[in-house]
Design a protein around this motif. Sequence first.
Motif, PDB file in Angstrom:
ATOM      1  N   GLN A   1       0.831  -1.201   0.000  1.00 31.15           N
ATOM      2  CA  GLN A   1       0.000   0.000   0.000  1.00 31.15           C
ATOM      3  C   GLN A   1       0.869   1.256   0.000  1.00 31.15           C
ATOM      4  O   GLN A   1       0.548   2.255  -0.658  1.00 31.15           O
ATOM      5  CB  GLN A   1      -0.903   0.004   1.232  1.00 31.15           C
ATOM      6  CG  GLN A   1      -1.912   1.139   1.261  1.00 31.15           C
ATOM      7  CD  GLN A   1      -2.929   1.034   0.131  1.00 31.15           C
ATOM      8  OE1 GLN A   1      -3.442  -0.054  -0.139  1.00 31.15           O
ATOM      9  NE2 GLN A   1      -3.202   2.147  -0.533  1.00 31.15           N
ATOM     10  N   ALA A   2       1.994   1.197   0.699  1.00 33.87           N
ATOM     11  CA  ALA A   2       2.888   2.355   0.742  1.00 33.87           C
ATOM     12  C   ALA A   2       3.464   2.656  -0.637  1.00 33.87           C
ATOM     13  O   ALA A   2       3.666   3.824  -0.997  1.00 33.87           O
ATOM     14  CB  ALA A   2       4.012   2.103   1.740  1.00 33.87           C
ATOM     15  N   GLU A   3       3.732   1.613  -1.417  1.00 37.72           N
ATOM     16  CA  GLU A   3       4.237   1.838  -2.773  1.00 37.72           C
ATOM     17  C   GLU A   3       3.166   2.459  -3.662  1.00 37.72           C
ATOM     18  O   GLU A   3       3.467   3.273  -4.541  1.00 37.72           O
ATOM     19  CB  GLU A   3       4.716   0.516  -3.380  1.00 37.72           C
ATOM     20  CG  GLU A   3       6.001  -0.021  -2.767  1.00 37.72           C
ATOM     21  CD  GLU A   3       6.375  -1.382  -3.300  1.00 37.72           C
ATOM     22  OE1 GLU A   3       7.568  -1.664  -3.419  1.00 37.72           O
ATOM     23  OE2 GLU A   3       5.457  -2.184  -3.607  1.00 37.72           O
ATOM     24  N   VAL A   4       1.929   2.058  -3.453  1.00 36.26           N
ATOM     25  CA  VAL A   4       0.843   2.569  -4.292  1.00 36.26           C
ATOM     26  C   VAL A   4       0.582   4.042  -4.023  1.00 36.26           C
ATOM     27  O   VAL A   4       0.442   4.842  -4.955  1.00 36.26           O
ATOM     28  CB  VAL A   4      -0.447   1.753  -4.060  1.00 36.26           C
ATOM     29  CG1 VAL A   4      -1.636   2.396  -4.773  1.00 36.26           C
ATOM     30  CG2 VAL A   4      -0.261   0.317  -4.553  1.00 36.26           C
ATOM     31  N   ASP A   5       0.500   4.437  -2.757  1.00 38.26           N
ATOM     32  CA  ASP A   5       0.132   5.820  -2.451  1.00 38.26           C
ATOM     33  C   ASP A   5       1.297   6.672  -1.951  1.00 38.26           C
ATOM     34  O   ASP A   5       1.101   7.787  -1.471  1.00 38.26           O
ATOM     35  CB  ASP A   5      -1.022   5.871  -1.454  1.00 38.26           C
ATOM     36  CG  ASP A   5      -0.725   5.103  -0.163  1.00 38.26           C
ATOM     37  OD1 ASP A   5       0.469   4.935   0.179  1.00 38.26           O
ATOM     38  OD2 ASP A   5      -1.679   4.684   0.504  1.00 38.26           O
ATOM     39  N   ALA A   6       2.537   6.130  -2.063  1.00 38.89           N
ATOM     40  CA  ALA A   6       3.743   6.876  -1.663  1.00 38.89           C
ATOM     41  C   ALA A   6       3.661   7.357  -0.223  1.00 38.89           C
ATOM     42  O   ALA A   6       4.040   8.483   0.107  1.00 38.89           O
ATOM     43  CB  ALA A   6       3.983   8.057  -2.604  1.00 38.89           C
ATOM     44  N   SER A   7       3.191   6.500   0.667  1.00 37.02           N
ATOM     45  CA  SER A   7       3.026   6.885   2.074  1.00 37.02           C
ATOM     46  C   SER A   7       4.250   6.524   2.915  1.00 37.02           C
ATOM     47  O   SER A   7       4.134   6.251   4.106  1.00 37.02           O
ATOM     48  CB  SER A   7       1.774   6.220   2.652  1.00 37.02           C
ATOM     49  OG  SER A   7       1.849   4.815   2.520  1.00 37.02           O
ATOM     50  N   PHE A   8       5.434   6.509   2.286  1.00 33.26           N
ATOM     51  CA  PHE A   8       6.665   6.301   3.032  1.00 33.26           C
ATOM     52  C   PHE A   8       6.914   7.523   3.915  1.00 33.26           C
ATOM     53  O   PHE A   8       6.550   8.647   3.569  1.00 33.26           O
ATOM     54  CB  PHE A   8       7.849   6.121   2.075  1.00 33.26           C
ATOM     55  CG  PHE A   8       7.669   5.012   1.088  1.00 33.26           C
ATOM     56  CD1 PHE A   8       7.823   3.687   1.478  1.00 33.26           C
ATOM     57  CD2 PHE A   8       7.350   5.275  -0.239  1.00 33.26           C
ATOM     58  CE1 PHE A   8       7.670   2.658   0.571  1.00 33.26           C
ATOM     59  CE2 PHE A   8       7.202   4.260  -1.147  1.00 33.26           C
ATOM     60  CZ  PHE A   8       7.353   2.942  -0.743  1.00 33.26           C
ATOM     61  N   LYS A   9       7.558   7.331   5.039  1.00 37.27           N
ATOM     62  CA  LYS A   9       7.841   8.443   5.931  1.00 37.27           C
ATOM     63  C   LYS A   9       8.833   9.405   5.299  1.00 37.27           C
ATOM     64  O   LYS A   9       9.854   8.993   4.745  1.00 37.27           O
ATOM     65  CB  LYS A   9       8.381   7.925   7.270  1.00 37.27           C
ATOM     66  CG  LYS A   9       7.351   7.166   8.096  1.00 37.27           C
ATOM     67  CD  LYS A   9       7.912   6.772   9.444  1.00 37.27           C
ATOM     68  CE  LYS A   9       6.851   6.061  10.289  1.00 37.27           C
ATOM     69  NZ  LYS A   9       7.386   5.655  11.604  1.00 37.27           N
ATOM     70  N   SER A  10       8.547  10.680   5.397  1.00 35.25           N
ATOM     71  CA  SER A  10       9.417  11.699   4.816  1.00 35.25           C
ATOM     72  C   SER A  10      10.773  11.700   5.514  1.00 35.25           C
ATOM     73  O   SER A  10      10.863  11.561   6.737  1.00 35.25           O
ATOM     74  CB  SER A  10       8.784  13.089   4.947  1.00 35.25           C
ATOM     75  OG  SER A  10       7.582  13.152   4.231  1.00 35.25           O
ATOM     76  N   GLY A  11      11.822  11.854   4.710  1.00 33.33           N
ATOM     77  CA  GLY A  11      13.163  11.974   5.256  1.00 33.33           C
ATOM     78  C   GLY A  11      13.837  10.660   5.561  1.00 33.33           C
ATOM     79  O   GLY A  11      15.057  10.622   5.742  1.00 33.33           O
TER      80      GLY A  11
END
Length: 309
Positions: A229-239
């Motif tokens: 899901q993180a890859e789909v919506d780019a919800s990786f933590k900033s920084g």
Amino acid sequence: MQATSTSSAPGSATAAMTAMMAQTKDLELVIRHVLAGLGHGLHAGRERGAGVEFSEYRAYAPGDEWRRVDWKLLARADRYFVREAERDSHVATWLWLDASASMAEPSREINGVDKLWFARTVLACVAAIAQRQGDAFGLVICGGGKVEFTQASRGPRQLQRVLAQLSKAKPEGSLPNAEVLRANLHFARSPSLIFAASDFLDWPSPLSEALVRLRSLRHDVRLLTLRTQAEVDASFKSGRAYRDPEQSDGLHRLSNADRESYKQQSRAHFDGVSASCRQNNIVHYEARIEQPLHAVLRSWLQLAGARAK
């Protein structure tokens, strides 16, 4: 033919069940849970008892159906024997697992679940269905730059062999290069069903070329693309810094300003995968590893079955 999953992330109860399944090392237990109530087969045109001729006897093995035991022979030999049969259709099922390092990518929502676990479990369920149908099935594992085979065979013992190899698969290294893959495509000699599970982050690639080549040889190729899901919506933590596990080109950081560009490039890539599959008449289903496993399996099989009709 292609379909892309668009359903929302699973609820807490489903996520908890998936997390529990991911913790068990008993693949057979997971298979029984996933396949409960799943009525789909792997291919059309197969009816139990149709086009079947007696071939030979073999010793009974745990998991064999009792209705196939020859009771008259039991009375004479005082041992259980099962009647083997040859079917008119000799279609083999091959399970193709991407076990490269990128398949270690974990879910940020469900503890213990990563791409390799999801791919391994889906393919284990396909193997169990093939075994129930009486089909021959084998396994191809690609990772660490090499190809490992479990030759196609039938029966409950074959299922145990395949499950054991799936359980041992570890995400490591890169996929085999074009030369290695070309040299190993002989595994599918007669027309076969090929179920391949990967994240397909590299496409076109030696892997995609091998699968397209198999399709051109009249094999029925069915792909499952797995993403988080993180890859789909780019919800990786900033920084936070990330390293490509299959490359040695340093660390990468995703800033808030990068997210939209990342999402556009990612969607363009997987749209390209889908377009290539349509062009080559390859069944393609895209899913997230946070989705219920049984729902992904059902949708993948239904999509493949629609083409067979």
